[in-house]
Write an enzyme that holds these catalytic residues in place. Structure first.
Site, PDB file in Angstrom:
ATOM      1  N   PRO A  12       6.813   2.587  -1.683  1.00 53.11           N
ATOM      2  CG  PRO A  12       8.106   1.374  -0.150  1.00 53.11           C
ATOM      3  CD  PRO A  12       7.130   2.519  -0.243  1.00 53.11           C
ATOM      4  CB  CYS A 115       8.103  -7.207   2.235  1.00 54.68           C
ATOM      5  SG  CYS A 115       7.699  -8.191   0.757  1.00 54.68           S
ATOM      6  CG  HIS A 164       0.081  -1.500   5.491  1.00 56.76           C
ATOM      7  ND1 HIS A 164       0.178  -1.789   4.151  1.00 56.76           N
ATOM      8  CD2 HIS A 164      -1.237  -1.595   5.791  1.00 56.76           C
ATOM      9  CE1 HIS A 164      -1.011  -2.071   3.666  1.00 56.76           C
ATOM     10  NE2 HIS A 164      -1.893  -1.960   4.643  1.00 56.76           N
ATOM     11  CG  ASN A 197       1.015   1.995   3.781  1.00 53.64           C
ATOM     12  OD1 ASN A 197       0.078   2.208   3.028  1.00 53.64           O
ATOM     13  ND2 ASN A 197       2.054   1.261   3.437  1.00 53.64           N
ATOM     14  CG  ASN A 199      -7.771   1.033   6.382  1.00 56.13           C
ATOM     15  OD1 ASN A 199      -7.433  -0.050   5.902  1.00 56.13           O
ATOM     16  ND2 ASN A 199      -8.153   1.166   7.643  1.00 56.13           N
ATOM     17  CD  GLU A 222      -3.792  -2.803  -4.835  1.00 61.38           C
ATOM     18  OE1 GLU A 222      -4.532  -3.469  -5.592  1.00 61.38           O
ATOM     19  OE2 GLU A 222      -3.436  -3.199  -3.712  1.00 61.38           O
TER      20      GLU A 222
END
Length: 339
Positions: A12, A115, A164, A197, A199, A222
């Site tokens: 997302p 986030c 992450h 999530n 690397n 990304e």
């Protein structure tokens, strides 16, 4: 309830996880896609916001249905679903009410607990809910806070957890690589699936990540913005993948804002051509484009001239837009991809 294939997940991303982009990543290897993070209060109180995001969700789900009027829906069989909607927030009642607004239009609801942005800190959601003051029922078990919190999520019914492994702190979250040891430890602790999530820049990174962490899947954000074919272990020509994305946008009109479309195309080109002397001119030119047609003309004419090559183009008359068959080579060029 059976779980979706969690192997390769498109993350997302705010203002970037639109339906055409999600479908593009599904076409090239993603097994699961997420919407961008949605705000519960706006879903409940802002009719325009709700309609915009329901349209974005419903158009993808409709492609997986047996009866719909979306152009060329049959070619998307197996690509439209599953779809997960991500929500944020710190008010359980509000989040549940918002989830009920979208639950019949998707295959899963995800709560953002990661986030790190300033607006998340100000609103006290996302990664800023990870402090122990926000999970008082969890007691010390002699293990890491991440593993303990993961067990709490499993206990309350989460179907899977994505980690992450970075710090929320603005000073620390970009220092060094994500901590894959934390992902591995979480996987060893939980009985539900764990998605890793971080690397990842190439598909080789995905392989290394999964092998090391033993996670059930890899989520990528990304890196997909630059290369939406990453999960297919391929690096596409940036103009061709831009035109392919634009073709999906045209087939799904009134779904993605023009600014989002421009940003995607800019990222596709930037990923491989940012050091080219003509790239600053491209950035200026695409910001002035007022329609998909303007962007297509920019790619076909000016970018092709700047690159010193004749561009391959997308045959928009071809009804079959599934996979590589959608790209019709009108001139045998681009023998190598610019890097």
């Amino acid at each position: 309830m059976s779980l979706p294939d969690l192997t390769y997940v498109s993350a997302p991303m705010v203002n970037q996880s639109d339906a055409p982009f999600r479908l593009l990543t599904r076409r090239y290897g993603a097994t699961l896609t997420y919407t961008q993070m949605l705000e519960p209060s706006r879903l409940l109180n802002d009719r325009e916001y709700l309609e915009l995001h329901l349209r974005d969700i419903q158009v993808q789900i409709a492609l997986g249905g047996s009866s719909n009027d979306i152009d060329d829906s049959s070619s998307w069989e197996g690509c439209a679903r599953p779809l997960v909607v991500q929500l944020c927030g710190n008010d359980p009642e509000l989040v549940v009410k918002a989830a009920r607004q979208v639950q019949t239009h998707c295959d899963g609801i995800d709560l953002n607990l990661g986030c790190p942005q300033e607006h998340a800190r100000e609103g006290h959601f996302g990664g800023y809910l990870l402090g122990k003051q926000d999970w008082p029922l969890v007691q010390s078990m002699g293990m890491s806070a991440t593993a303990t919190f993961g067990q709490l999520l499993e206990h309350v019914g989460a179907s899977w957890v994505t980690l992450h492994a970075r710090h929320v702190s603005a000073k620390r979250r970009r220092q060094g690589a994500a901590d894959l040891d934390a992902v591995r430890a979480l996987k060893e602790t939980l009985s539900i699936p764990v998605i890793s999530n971080g690397n990842v820049r190439t598909f080789d990174d995905v392989r290394v990540n999964l092998e090391y962490t033993r996670a059930d899947g890899a989520m990528v954000g990304e890196a997909l913005l630059g290369n939406p074919k990453l999960f297919a272990a391929d690096l596409p020509d940036p103009v061709l993948i831009s035109l392919e994305y634009l073709d999906i946008c045209k087939r799904l009109p009134d779904v993605t804002p023009l600014n989002t479309i421009r940003t995607h195309v800019r990222r596709f080109i930037e990923f491989q051509c940012s050091r080219r002397p003509w790239y600053p001119k491209f950035r200026g030119a695409i910001s002035e484009c007022q329609s998909i047609g303007d962007i297509e003309n920019l790619l076909h004419r000016r970018v092709a001239r700047w690159r010193g090559k004749t561009a391959k183009v997308l045959d928009t008359k071809d009804d079959d837009i599934q996979g590589s068959s959608s790209v019709q080579v009108r001139e045998d060029i681009l023998s190598s991809v610019e890097t």
